[in-house]
Design an enzyme around this catalytic site. Sequence first.
Site, PDB file in Angstrom:
ATOM      1  N   LYS A  81       0.348  -1.726  -0.242  1.00  0.00           N
ATOM      2  CA  LYS A  81       0.257   0.168   0.067  1.00  0.00           C
ATOM      3  C   LYS A  81       0.881   1.251  -0.125  1.00  0.00           C
ATOM      4  O   LYS A  81       1.772   1.577   0.680  1.00  0.00           O
ATOM      5  CB  LYS A  81      -1.033  -0.302   1.188  1.00  0.00           C
ATOM      6  CG  LYS A  81      -1.703  -0.961   1.250  1.00  0.00           C
ATOM      7  CD  LYS A  81      -2.886  -0.868   2.806  1.00  0.00           C
ATOM      8  CE  LYS A  81      -3.641  -2.059   2.893  1.00  0.00           C
ATOM      9  NZ  LYS A  81      -4.676  -1.965   1.720  1.00  0.00           N
ATOM     10  N   ARG A 118      -9.875 -11.391   1.603  1.00  0.00           N
ATOM     11  CA  ARG A 118     -11.535 -12.708   1.536  1.00  0.00           C
ATOM     12  C   ARG A 118     -10.777 -14.127   1.446  1.00  0.00           C
ATOM     13  O   ARG A 118     -10.940 -14.866   1.501  1.00  0.00           O
ATOM     14  CB  ARG A 118     -11.915 -12.060   0.068  1.00  0.00           C
ATOM     15  CG  ARG A 118     -10.491 -11.906  -0.765  1.00  0.00           C
ATOM     16  CD  ARG A 118     -11.426 -11.172  -2.454  1.00  0.00           C
ATOM     17  NE  ARG A 118     -10.667 -10.171  -1.757  1.00  0.00           N
ATOM     18  CZ  ARG A 118     -11.216  -8.460  -2.506  1.00  0.00           C
ATOM     19  NH1 ARG A 118     -11.802  -9.143  -4.153  1.00  0.00           N
ATOM     20  NH2 ARG A 118     -11.482  -7.341  -2.456  1.00  0.00           N
TER      21      ARG A 118
HETATM   22  N1  BES Z   1      -7.947  -3.959   4.203  1.00  0.00           N
HETATM   23  C1  BES Z   1      -8.123  -3.162   3.285  1.00  0.00           C
HETATM   24  C2  BES Z   1      -9.474  -2.326   2.859  1.00  0.00           C
HETATM   25  C3  BES Z   1     -10.149  -1.099   3.529  1.00  0.00           C
HETATM   26  C4  BES Z   1      -9.440   0.249   2.473  1.00  0.00           C
HETATM   27  C5  BES Z   1     -10.419  -0.907   5.285  1.00  0.00           C
HETATM   28  C6  BES Z   1     -10.276   1.158   3.686  1.00  0.00           C
HETATM   29  C7  BES Z   1     -10.150   0.033   5.645  1.00  0.00           C
HETATM   30  C8  BES Z   1     -10.120   1.177   4.801  1.00  0.00           C
HETATM   31  C9  BES Z   1      -8.211  -4.469   1.952  1.00  0.00           C
HETATM   32  O1  BES Z   1      -7.737  -5.122   2.298  1.00  0.00           O
HETATM   33  C10 BES Z   1      -8.121  -3.892   1.191  1.00  0.00           C
HETATM   34  O2  BES Z   1      -6.896  -3.552   0.747  1.00  0.00           O
HETATM   35  N2  BES Z   1      -8.711  -4.122  -0.409  1.00  0.00           N
HETATM   36  C11 BES Z   1      -8.632  -4.006  -1.823  1.00  0.00           C
HETATM   37  C12 BES Z   1      -9.214  -4.488  -2.582  1.00  0.00           C
HETATM   38  C13 BES Z   1      -8.541  -4.553  -3.497  1.00  0.00           C
HETATM   39  C14 BES Z   1      -7.197  -5.026  -3.646  1.00  0.00           C
HETATM   40  C15 BES Z   1      -9.243  -5.609  -4.909  1.00  0.00           C
HETATM   41  C16 BES Z   1      -9.043  -2.412  -1.985  1.00  0.00           C
HETATM   42  O3  BES Z   1     -10.178  -2.122  -1.453  1.00  0.00           O
HETATM   43  O4  BES Z   1      -8.411  -1.469  -2.436  1.00  0.00           O
HETATM   44 MN    MN Z   2      -5.004  -5.649   2.109  1.00  0.00          MN
END
Ligand code: BES
Ligand code: MN
Length: 518
Positions: A291, A365
């Site tokens: 990230k 997931r």
């Molecule tokens: N933990 C994150 C989602 C999240 C984003 C939680 C903002 C709280 C605040 C999750 O694991 C994630 O990184 N999701 C990705 C999924 C994508 C790679 C398909 C996302 O939402 O960008």
């Molecule tokens: Mn994630």
Amino acid sequence: MRRLAALALLASTVATAAFAARPVAFSAEAPSSGVLVLPLGSAEELATRGTMLDAASREAVSRALTAANFRYRASNTLSLRGIGPWSQILVVGTAGDAPQDVRLQNVGGTAARETAREDGPVAIAAGGYADNADALVQIGVGARLGGYSFDRYRSENPDRPRSAGQDAPITIVSPLAQQAQSQWRSQGEALSEGVYFARDLITEPANVLSPEAFVTRTREAFRGVSGVTIEALDVPQMQRLGMNAILSVGMGSERPPRMLIVEYRGRGAEGQPIVLAGKGITFDSGGISIKPASNMWRMKGDMAGAAAVVGTVLSLARSGAPVHVVAVAALSDNMPGGGAARPGDVVAAYGGRTIERLNTDAEGRIVLADAVSYADRRFRPAAIVDVATLTGAIVTALGSDYAGLFSRHDALASQLLDAGESSGELLWRMPLNERYASAMESPIADIRDISENAPGAGAGAHFIGSFISPATPWAHLDIAGTSWRTDNQPTVPSGAAGTTVRLLDRFVRDFRPVPTAG
Ligand code: BES
Ligand code: MN
Ligand code: ZN
């Protein structure tokens, strides 16, 4: 470096609770000094609610309200000083059409928040406002939740005192005090503790809260609570069971994953349990699909789903609710260490279905695939509800006032929507189109983790649901937007919201079996 080590040591030795929660008590008699909180829905109500004030004080309050042109809308406040024996009279508006429990909790929460720096006692004049024990308990729950703070790592500093009034009791004054006090101990306190448990763990920094520490904190919280069994599967056990999905997420960290199972069977509870499965990523760096730096720290709270499901079982068990419920918390770091999963890796989840992992940041997931397929097989549940901070897409769509609800079982969805409404933790139903299945086909495995051809939050929901038998009633709650707040609400100070505990507590208590066929 030494400071950090000292901090970790401190964290591992201090008691579970970040501090002793502000005491909430019920009494038939008002203290005769300190702060008086007066809930009012209109000017006229002062005549019936203000019986704790002498005639002159009541008249002074009445004039002050008129002079300030006070609006009685819920959670508006007016602070008056110099009237009668009180150091402060705090008028709290109650008008509006929110559900009853929400209104009552908001009064308690507003009282606690607005008097957080008071050293003296605080009395809420509830007589004539809350006319049964249950209503009084709800005010108490609101007061506990609104008064939450996390002071564990703050040193004493006279210029920036820790919440000064933290020890000042909040007394809810009503002729029904005695009844309310015993109901508070059996229910209100348990619910507040469930929410505090979730908030504490979400706020706790990731250097302290590893998967193993989450398990330890859970065992501590349930100590002495009857009807509960706690199991924590370690890596060799998960290997034997074929839980290669969560193992694949955990490989990038020095700290091993755990599958935590907390089962509570209340007295008189028969039949199959409700399973609540929670995403418990103790830190989500994204893994190899790392990230960006900005706000990455918030991913210490990526275990909010796990905290919510365990907090709910804590509330239900501590209050001796006649229900059968199992929390399954899929606990893992998501780190980019040398052993980390690579984009393109294929892993087999519990039960053997294979997953192509194209983006290691879609880890929630993956760990839930093992959690729900295992729970479905082992418990044959009456329903499975999974709770996860799953996608940024749901934050974009719904912000922080609604969690996303995904389900193919209308009867289950409507019970969850009702519980959301009455608890004030709102849900908004989102679609699960049949087409998401083909969008998530993998050329080399049974399913892939992401797709350009399905909307972000729905794709994640579909993926998780595909690991559960279509006959098992299932719903998915995406709480990525609701789990952390940047504003202050009457019962939710900014920061970790501890969301979904109140909703699930209501849902499980009210659950009516739904047809077990998709
Ligand atoms: N933990 C994150 C989602 C999240 C984003 C939680 C903002 C709280 C605040 C999750 O694991 C994630 O990184 N999701 C990705 C999924 C994508 C790679 C398909 C996302 O939402 O960008
Ligand atoms: Mn994630
Ligand atoms: Zn995540």
